[in-house]
Write a protein that holds these residues in place. Structure first.
Motif, mmCIF file in Angstrom:
data_model
loop_
_atom_site.group_PDB
_atom_site.id
_atom_site.type_symbol
_atom_site.label_atom_id
_atom_site.label_comp_id
_atom_site.label_asym_id
_atom_site.label_seq_id
_atom_site.Cartn_x
_atom_site.Cartn_y
_atom_site.Cartn_z
ATOM 1 N N UNK A 135 -5.870 -3.065 6.462
ATOM 2 C CA UNK A 135 -5.222 -4.386 6.436
ATOM 3 C C UNK A 135 -4.405 -4.643 5.170
ATOM 4 N N UNK A 136 -4.860 -4.174 4.021
ATOM 5 C CA UNK A 136 -4.080 -4.353 2.785
ATOM 6 C C UNK A 136 -2.736 -3.647 2.914
ATOM 7 N N UNK A 142 -0.500 -5.301 -2.847
ATOM 8 C CA UNK A 142 -0.991 -4.350 -3.864
ATOM 9 C C UNK A 142 -2.518 -4.393 -3.912
ATOM 10 N N UNK A 143 -3.122 -3.226 -4.060
ATOM 11 C CA UNK A 143 -4.580 -3.188 -4.091
ATOM 12 C C UNK A 143 -5.064 -2.119 -5.059
ATOM 13 N N UNK A 144 -6.258 -2.356 -5.582
ATOM 14 C CA UNK A 144 -6.890 -1.429 -6.524
ATOM 15 C C UNK A 144 -8.318 -1.185 -6.065
ATOM 16 N N UNK A 145 -8.817 0.015 -6.281
ATOM 17 C CA UNK A 145 -10.170 0.352 -5.823
ATOM 18 C C UNK A 145 -10.926 1.108 -6.902
ATOM 19 N N UNK A 170 0.765 1.296 -1.159
ATOM 20 C CA UNK A 170 0.591 0.029 -1.886
ATOM 21 C C UNK A 170 -0.582 0.043 -2.865
ATOM 22 N N UNK A 171 -1.144 1.220 -3.118
ATOM 23 C CA UNK A 171 -2.243 1.324 -4.075
ATOM 24 C C UNK A 171 -1.721 1.308 -5.507
ATOM 25 N N UNK A 172 -2.426 0.584 -6.374
ATOM 26 C CA UNK A 172 -2.177 0.663 -7.819
ATOM 27 C C UNK A 172 -3.385 1.281 -8.513
ATOM 28 N N UNK A 173 -4.263 1.896 -7.728
ATOM 29 C CA UNK A 173 -5.434 2.585 -8.272
ATOM 30 C C UNK A 173 -4.989 3.801 -9.076
#
Length: 404
Positions: A135-136, A142-145, A170-173
């Motif tokens: 879903x992100x 933007x998402x971080x994990x 869209x990851x900024x991890x």
């Protein structure tokens, strides 16, 4: 050598060449799709608009998603739901909850704080991550994990998981912090764990601080399980990670942010396993529900003392204990549980899955947005109304926090 012999050898050579060419042609026509790259299917990672920054209205909102425990989608059943819900409940309930939260709150960043997948419930870690984070990506947020203690229990180790997470759309991890001196391109600092990194949030567009870091987010790997003096225990944040955190904050002090250098912008920390001191919050006023024991390492790691010495870390957001969702204050630093988000994670019957929101608000100068003035948090329940509960101010420049 007679002419007959030469002719026979020539014929044999021609036959051998014909056979080889035929074999090569068969390989080309039958399995070329497995040997050749189909350039039409290659695509680059879709990246979010960077740097992260505050909105025009002076806010920056983070959605914390703790303990999804995603398995294999529709075939993975829910835990600790009512009998009426169990028949149709699956990982897809977790997916729908995340979609609802994105649509309702429109976060600027999603922080997945570990146990994103439940390794023992999936045969393909990569596929489960793609579904869990889906879903992100679908909404382009933007998402971080970071990792919890269960993510690595399937088909990927922790290094492979963080590498995969960092490469998703869209990851900024980040896998780990890079070497500061750039002596070796792509090299990482020697540090314990995987998923230790800093995200910087810039001021609002058009403001005097639009090109400056005004808000820091630190992500730390709290590990999974280890053995200490023959005792099995949960992981903890190591000295090398705390040294990196101290070094990074000192570098931030030396950057020109448009503020007084000795007064850096506030920072938040995100990690999965709580520190032992969180147990002491049982004896203090806290906001939310403290319903299970704090499952942590037997090692006192020095995290709290490091935060106190730095002075800019105002709150830490954790997971791991699914039916705890409280915020409590330890010597001026807030520690807040996200509350269990995922339906395949353990929970309690008739206790709604939930998510935590964090919102930072900029101060307003005479004609421009200034630095961060206030940080507040609240939770939403996965009920019919996405009920909003326990809204509170964690920090503001006047150092006065209040419950709203």
């Amino acid at each position: 050598m007679s002419s007959a012999t030469v002719t026979a050898n020539w014929k044999h050579t021609v036959l051998y060449l014909t056979l080889i060419i035929s074999l090569l042609y068969s390989i080309e026509t039958l399995i070329s799709h497995k040997l050749h790259i189909n350039h039409n299917q290659i695509r680059l990672k879709r990246s979010p608009n960077l740097p992260l920054r505050f909105r025009d209205d002076g806010t920056f909102k983070i959605l914390q998603v703790a303990d999804m425990h995603f398995g294999m989608g529709s075939i993975t059943r829910c835990r600790d739901v009512t009998d009426a819900e169990y028949g149709y409940c699956s990982d897809l309930n977790t997916t729908r909850f995340l979609q609802r939260m994105i649509e309702a709150e429109k976060p600027d960043l999603i922080a997945f704080t570990g146990d994103n997948i439940f390794g023992s419930s999936t045969t393909d870690a990569a596929e489960s991550l793609l579904q869990a984070i889906g879903p992100a990506i679908e909404y382009g947020i933007p998402w971080a994990a970071i990792l919890g203690n269960h993510d690595q229990e399937s088909t990927m180790n922790r290094a492979e998981l963080m590498t995969f997470l960092s490469l998703m759309d869209f990851s900024v991890s980040q896998i780990n912090p890079p070497l500061e001196d750039d002596s070796e391109r792509g090299a990482f600092r020697s540090i314990d764990g995987f998923g230790n990194y800093r995200l910087r949030v810039h001021g609002a567009p058009g403001s005097v601080l639009s090109n400056s870091t005004v808000f820091d987010l630190f992500f730390l790997d709290s590990g999974d399980r280890e053995t200490v003096q023959g005792r099995r225990t949960y992981g903890w944040i190591k000295d090398s990670q705390l040294s990196w955190l101290q070094d990074t904050c000192k570098q931030g002090l030396n950057q020109n942010m448009g503020n007084v250098p000795s007064n850096p912008g506030p920072a938040l920390a995100f990690f999965h396993i709580p520190i032992p001191e969180v147990r002491d919050l049982w004896y203090t006023p806290f906001i939310g529900q403290f319903q299970e024991g704090v499952a942590c390492s037997i090692v006192q790691s020095g995290v709290l003392n490091t935060f106190l010495s730095l002075g800019n870390v105002k709150a830490a957001f954790i997971g791991h204990d699914h039916v705890n969702d409280f915020c409590g204050n330890l010597k001026g630093v807030w520690f807040c549980y996200g509350g269990g988000f995922g339906y395949h994670a353990y929970g309690r019957r008739n206790w709604h899955r939930r998510a935590r929101l964090i919102e930072a608000k900029l101060g307003k100068g005479r004609d421009t947005w200034t630095g961060v003035q206030r940080i507040k948090t609240w939770k939403r329940l996965d009920d019919g109304d996405l009920s909003k509960i326990d809204e509170q101010v964690l920090w503001e420049t006047s150092s006065y926090s209040l419950l709203k």
